[in-house]
Design an enzyme around this catalytic site. Sequence first.
Site, PDB file in Angstrom:
ATOM      1  N   HIS A  57      -9.451   1.316   5.071  1.00  0.00           N
ATOM      2  CA  HIS A  57      -8.177   1.497   5.780  1.00  0.00           C
ATOM      3  C   HIS A  57      -8.391   2.419   6.984  1.00  0.00           C
ATOM      4  CE1 HIS A  57      -4.028   2.576   6.620  1.00  0.00           C
ATOM      5  NE2 HIS A  57      -3.684   1.514   5.936  1.00  0.00           N
ATOM      6  N   GLU A  77      -5.107  -4.764  10.756  1.00  0.00           N
ATOM      7  CA  GLU A  77      -4.069  -3.740  10.931  1.00  0.00           C
ATOM      8  C   GLU A  77      -4.323  -2.990  12.237  1.00  0.00           C
ATOM      9  OE1 GLU A  77      -2.106  -2.443   7.001  1.00  0.00           O
ATOM     10  OE2 GLU A  77      -3.916  -1.262   7.218  1.00  0.00           O
ATOM     11  N   GLU A 111      -6.719   4.766   8.071  1.00  0.00           N
ATOM     12  CA  GLU A 111      -6.488   6.183   7.759  1.00  0.00           C
ATOM     13  C   GLU A 111      -7.734   6.805   7.139  1.00  0.00           C
ATOM     14  OE1 GLU A 111      -2.895   5.545   5.551  1.00  0.00           O
ATOM     15  OE2 GLU A 111      -1.852   5.017   7.403  1.00  0.00           O
ATOM     16  N   GLY A 153       2.883   2.421  10.822  1.00  0.00           N
ATOM     17  CA  GLY A 153       3.851   3.497  10.658  1.00  0.00           C
ATOM     18  C   GLY A 153       4.633   3.819  11.918  1.00  0.00           C
ATOM     19  N   SER A 198       3.689  -2.013  10.356  1.00  0.00           N
ATOM     20  CA  SER A 198       5.140  -2.120  10.530  1.00  0.00           C
ATOM     21  C   SER A 198       5.695  -3.488  10.146  1.00  0.00           C
ATOM     22  CB  SER A 198       5.541  -1.743  11.958  1.00  0.00           C
ATOM     23  OG  SER A 198       5.196  -0.387  12.220  1.00  0.00           O
ATOM     24  N   GLY A 237       2.994  -1.010   4.268  1.00  0.00           N
ATOM     25  CA  GLY A 237       3.071   0.403   3.922  1.00  0.00           C
ATOM     26  C   GLY A 237       4.496   0.816   3.621  1.00  0.00           C
ATOM     27  N   GLY A 238       5.162   1.421   4.607  1.00  0.00           N
ATOM     28  CA  GLY A 238       6.485   2.004   4.411  1.00  0.00           C
ATOM     29  C   GLY A 238       7.500   1.104   3.723  1.00  0.00           C
ATOM     30  N   ASN A 274       0.873  -1.179   0.000  1.00  0.00           N
ATOM     31  CA  ASN A 274       0.000   0.000   0.000  1.00  0.00           C
ATOM     32  C   ASN A 274       0.908   1.226   0.000  1.00  0.00           C
ATOM     33  OD1 ASN A 274      -1.748   2.091   0.501  1.00  0.00           O
ATOM     34  ND2 ASN A 274      -2.342   1.406   2.563  1.00  0.00           N
ATOM     35  N   TRP A 275       0.980   1.870  -1.159  1.00  0.00           N
ATOM     36  CA  TRP A 275       1.916   2.989  -1.303  1.00  0.00           C
ATOM     37  C   TRP A 275       1.400   4.277  -0.663  1.00  0.00           C
ATOM     38  CZ3 TRP A 275       4.016   2.641  -7.061  1.00  0.00           C
ATOM     39  CH2 TRP A 275       4.654   1.406  -7.220  1.00  0.00           C
ATOM     40  N   LYS A 276       0.122   4.268  -0.239  1.00  0.00           N
ATOM     41  CA  LYS A 276      -0.476   5.463   0.377  1.00  0.00           C
ATOM     42  C   LYS A 276      -0.252   6.674  -0.534  1.00  0.00           C
ATOM     43  CE  LYS A 276      -0.078   3.245   4.839  1.00  0.00           C
ATOM     44  NZ  LYS A 276       0.046   3.377   6.299  1.00  0.00           N
TER      45      LYS A 276
HETATM   46  P1  13P Z   1       3.235   0.498   7.661  1.00  0.00           P
HETATM   47  O1  13P Z   1       3.726  -0.785   7.045  1.00  0.00           O
HETATM   48  O2  13P Z   1       3.973   1.698   7.139  1.00  0.00           O
HETATM   49  O3  13P Z   1       3.156   0.415   9.141  1.00  0.00           O
HETATM   50  O4  13P Z   1       1.725   0.705   7.128  1.00  0.00           O
HETATM   51  C1  13P Z   1       0.830  -0.337   7.284  1.00  0.00           C
HETATM   52  C2  13P Z   1      -0.399  -0.007   6.529  1.00  0.00           C
HETATM   53  O5  13P Z   1      -1.159   0.865   6.909  1.00  0.00           O
HETATM   54  C3  13P Z   1      -0.661  -0.743   5.285  1.00  0.00           C
HETATM   55  O6  13P Z   1      -1.945  -0.499   4.813  1.00  0.00           O
END
Ligand code: 13P
Length: 250
Positions: A95, A167, A97, A173, A213, A234-235, A9-11
């Site tokens: 998600h 999640e 977020e 993050g 993470s 994510g990251g 997930n590149w956000k």
């Molecule tokens: P991180 O891997 O950066 O913690 O993000 C997780 C996430 O929200 C994937 O959708």
Amino acid sequence: MRIPLIAGNWKMYKTVGEATALVRDLLAGLGSLSDREAIVCPPFTALAAVAPLLSDSPLGLGAQNLYPEAQGAFTGEVSPPMLVDVGCRYVIVGHSERRQYFGESDAFVNRKIRAALAHGLRPIVCVGESKPQRDAGQAEPIVTAQVRAALLDITSDQMTDVVIAYEPIWAIGTGDTATPADAQAMHAAIRATLAELYGADVAAAVRIQYGGSVKPDNIDELMAQPDIDGALVGGASLQAASFLRIIHYQ
Ligand code: 13P
């Protein structure tokens, strides 16, 4: 029987140029994937540029969101048919977020899941508790309630196309990942909920990803858990080397 799914997930990261460069680097190191599936979920603006690079490759394409109508006067939104048209097979829905910053309710998440399925997209349905909820011992009832609300009126047949992503919000993050044992316990609770709703066979077939993470140095022990069927990353999905190591978990 469940083919693990690793999703990036590149956000809100990566311009078109950065996205195509990352995909080229991923494809260069990917090799063939026989016992697992991997996808990337770039921002909307990069989907059309990335899609042709992925065709005939083992790497799949997903979007990060959709609006639950086929078309209409919904300024700024993107419809399921538009995502199908550009080559998406998956879409992330609900998600944390989006729930947190854009006010998405369980009911709205449910509408999005139904719209995705109606148009042949596989929804990756995100659920997870906050830190205060976990500290209060409420993580499991809250997460299983999110699962029930998200899946309202989704049929057993449709469930074969649904992916759940657990999640925990406090792990996103932060570098503070759930222990493999805690993640496994929640995944088992989610699967038990699916069994109540749809029976044991459907529950055994649905993939449940862990997210929060996920890194090259914790993916192997997470994937060793019996009910963890992949990762939503994510990251660590923003650089080829780290995402490739995660895809190639052992
Ligand atoms: P991180 O891997 O950066 O913690 O993000 C997780 C996430 O929200 C994937 O959708």
